[in-house]
Write a protein that holds these residues in place. Structure first.
Motif, short mmCIF file in Angstrom:
data_model
loop_
_atom_site.label_atom_id
_atom_site.label_comp_id
_atom_site.label_asym_id
_atom_site.label_seq_id
_atom_site.Cartn_x
_atom_site.Cartn_y
_atom_site.Cartn_z
N VAL A 38 18.29 34.64 63.74
CA VAL A 38 16.94 35.14 63.19
C VAL A 38 17.06 36.72 63.63
N LEU A 39 17.12 36.95 64.90
CA LEU A 39 17.09 38.28 65.28
C LEU A 39 18.15 39.26 64.68
N MET A 40 19.49 38.59 64.65
CA MET A 40 20.74 39.28 64.17
C MET A 40 20.46 39.71 62.38
N MET A 41 19.48 39.18 61.81
CA MET A 41 19.51 39.47 60.24
C MET A 41 19.33 41.13 60.06
N ILE A 42 18.41 41.83 60.89
CA ILE A 42 18.23 43.17 60.48
C ILE A 42 19.63 43.77 60.80
N PRO A 43 20.23 43.95 61.94
CA PRO A 43 21.52 44.64 62.09
C PRO A 43 22.53 44.47 60.89
N VAL A 44 22.52 43.02 60.77
CA VAL A 44 23.70 42.80 59.39
C VAL A 44 23.09 43.44 58.16
N HIS A 45 21.80 43.22 57.63
CA HIS A 45 21.38 43.73 56.51
C HIS A 45 21.11 45.29 56.35
N VAL A 46 20.97 45.82 57.52
CA VAL A 46 20.79 47.18 57.53
C VAL A 46 22.13 47.79 57.36
N MET A 47 23.15 47.47 58.20
CA MET A 47 24.53 47.75 57.84
C MET A 47 24.93 47.72 56.45
N MET A 48 24.81 46.69 55.83
CA MET A 48 25.12 46.19 54.36
C MET A 48 24.68 47.21 53.39
N LEU A 49 23.29 47.83 53.46
CA LEU A 49 22.96 48.74 52.59
C LEU A 49 22.99 50.11 53.09
N PHE A 50 23.01 50.32 54.48
CA PHE A 50 22.87 52.02 54.67
C PHE A 50 24.00 52.54 55.31
N SER A 51 24.97 51.55 55.60
CA SER A 51 26.21 52.37 56.38
C SER A 51 27.17 52.80 55.60
N SER A 52 27.80 53.79 55.85
CA SER A 52 29.04 54.34 54.99
C SER A 52 30.25 53.31 55.11
N MET A 53 31.13 53.38 54.34
CA MET A 53 32.16 52.57 54.50
C MET A 53 32.86 52.85 55.99
N ASN B 233 18.70 56.59 51.11
CA ASN B 233 20.19 56.53 50.43
C ASN B 233 21.03 55.36 50.61
N PHE B 234 21.87 54.84 49.64
CA PHE B 234 22.64 53.81 49.74
C PHE B 234 23.91 54.09 50.20
N SER B 235 24.44 53.11 51.27
CA SER B 235 25.88 53.33 51.74
C SER B 235 26.30 54.62 52.17
N ALA B 236 25.68 55.38 52.81
CA ALA B 236 25.73 56.76 53.03
C ALA B 236 25.81 57.34 54.39
N TYR B 237 24.97 56.60 55.59
CA TYR B 237 24.83 57.13 56.75
C TYR B 237 25.87 56.58 58.09
N ASN B 238 25.90 57.60 58.81
CA ASN B 238 26.79 57.34 60.10
C ASN B 238 25.92 56.41 60.96
N GLU B 239 27.04 56.32 62.12
CA GLU B 239 26.55 55.24 63.19
C GLU B 239 25.09 55.56 63.89
N PRO B 240 24.81 56.77 64.28
CA PRO B 240 23.52 57.13 64.95
C PRO B 240 22.50 56.86 63.79
N MET B 241 22.52 57.26 62.78
CA MET B 241 21.61 57.09 61.86
C MET B 241 21.29 55.65 61.54
N VAL B 242 22.29 54.96 61.41
CA VAL B 242 22.24 53.28 60.98
C VAL B 242 21.32 52.74 62.11
N LEU B 243 21.77 53.11 63.53
CA LEU B 243 21.05 52.43 64.56
C LEU B 243 19.71 52.93 64.59
N ALA B 244 19.40 54.21 64.12
CA ALA B 244 18.06 54.51 64.15
C ALA B 244 17.27 53.78 62.81
#
Length: 366
Positions: free
Chosen positions: A18-33, A320-331
């Motif tokens: 359950v706790l791992m849901m947020i990292p997975v879902h945030v990366m799927m939607l917010f991280s750049s390729m 924004n969608f699929s656009a952020y670098n690692e520090p922003m995704v972690l935030a």
């Protein structure tokens, strides 16, 4: 004491998933390729994504503890969970479009989800996800519960049949709109359904088999539950790996619509991982912050799942969608986690207040 450890281990595994849901879902939607493929966070989350269905095995184990449950009660709960799935779709897809001005252009271009296209709006409202899988699975198990708990070995057979049929029936439809929607939830091969019953129901049934095995000898959970879990895990892992090596496209396909080899391999990994969780939990002190956190997440699994998805999509409407670098995704991960736990705490406080108010009212009228 052993039974207590066993229950802790099951909650420990579910809480972690359950706790791992947020990292997975945030990366799927917010991280750049680039963030997804070339950062430590991205590679770590890719591993977490593969382990998240352990929740389905835990759910099957939990079903075994409901063997004396009323059939009508099980079916009502199943319908409630299915309804929650559509409520969640409305909250995370429709509300941002109607009330928040819509999603960023990049997401609209990728999804087509906008107010001017009613067919896409309806499509997203009807999208099949985890709640639909869990609710429909519970409904089907509830219809045949007494038969299944008397014939636990048939659960393994049914699981294998579902895995092997998953590619055979994948995408099969009859050309009748309402019927085709149901068939899509059963074995769809597109992203209108993320977790079709074929093959994901097999994970729940395997958990039910393990839960029933445990109940036959609850005084020794290592022998009745976790050792069989390890043996089955190794067998499924090796078999699945060989099948995927033979024909990866057929046996794995994509993660959400697995073929038989991919299903067996993933189930094997999860069962072995579950066994590892069991031994980690046994080594931890009885009172520790890690277990306490995992147990809290396990207890609030339904609310956690709903709240985190709503917060993620509502955040997406203003970013924004699929656009952020690692520090922003972690935030963003940190923000969604804080928001989810704050809302869970507020919900707990409200429930406690309502319960206390009801108790006081009963006292006054007694």
């Amino acid at each position: 004491m052993k039974k207590h450890n066993r229950v802790r281990a099951v909650d420990f595994a579910r809480g972690f998933s359950v706790l791992m849901m947020i990292p997975v879902h945030v990366m799927m939607l917010f991280s750049s390729m680039d963030t997804w493929e070339n950062t430590i966070t991205g590679k770590f989350v890719q591993l977490l994504e593969r382990g998240s269905p352990i929740f389905l095995i835990v759910m099957g184990i939990s079903f075994a503890f409901s063997r004396h449950a009323n059939k009508s009660g099980i079916l009502k709960k199943a319908l409630f969970i299915i309804a929650l799935g559509y409520i969640l779709n409305f909250l995370r897809f429709i509300v941002p479009v109607v009330f928040f001005g819509g999603f960023p252009t990049s997401f609209v271009e990728a999804s087509g989800l906008q107010l001017s296209d009613p067919s896409r709006m309806l499509n997203y409202f009807l999208k099949g996800d985890m709640f639909q899988l869990v609710g429909i699975s519970l409904f089907l198990i509830g219809l045949s519960f007494k038969f299944l708990i008397r014939n636990k070995y048939i659960l393994i057979i049914i699981s294998l049949v579902i895995m092997w049929l998953s590619k055979v029936v994948s995408g099969f439809q009859l050309g009748v709109p309402g019927v085709d929607y149901v068939l899509n939830l059963m074995w769809g091969n597109n992203f209108d359904v993320y977790f079709p019953l074929f093959p994901w129901l097999s994970f729940i049934l395997m958990g039910l088999y393990l839960g029933l095995s445990y109940q036959e000898k609850p005084e020794d959970p290592d022998k009745s539950l976790f050792r069989p879990m390890l043996y089955l895990g190794i067998l499924f892992l090796v078999t699945g790996k060989l099948l995927c090596d033979y024909n990866y496209e057929y046996h794995f396909g994509d993660y959400y619509h697995l073929g038989p080899g991919g299903s067996m391999g993933l189930m094997g990994i999860l069962l072995v991982l579950f066994w590892v969780y069991y031994h980690i939990e046994r080594l931890l002190p009885k009172e520790n912050y890690i277990s306490t956190l995992f147990f809290y997440c396990s207890k609030h699994v339904t609310s956690f799942y709903l709240i985190q998805w709503v917060l993620i999509y509502w955040t997406l409407a203003f970013t924004n969608f699929s656009a952020y670098n690692e520090p922003m995704v972690l935030a963003i991960m940190l923000g969604i986690n804080l928001g989810t736990f704050l809302l869970l705490y507020a919900l707990d406080q409200y429930k406690a207040f309502s319960k206390s108010k009801k108790a006081n009212l009963i006292q006054k009228t007694a």
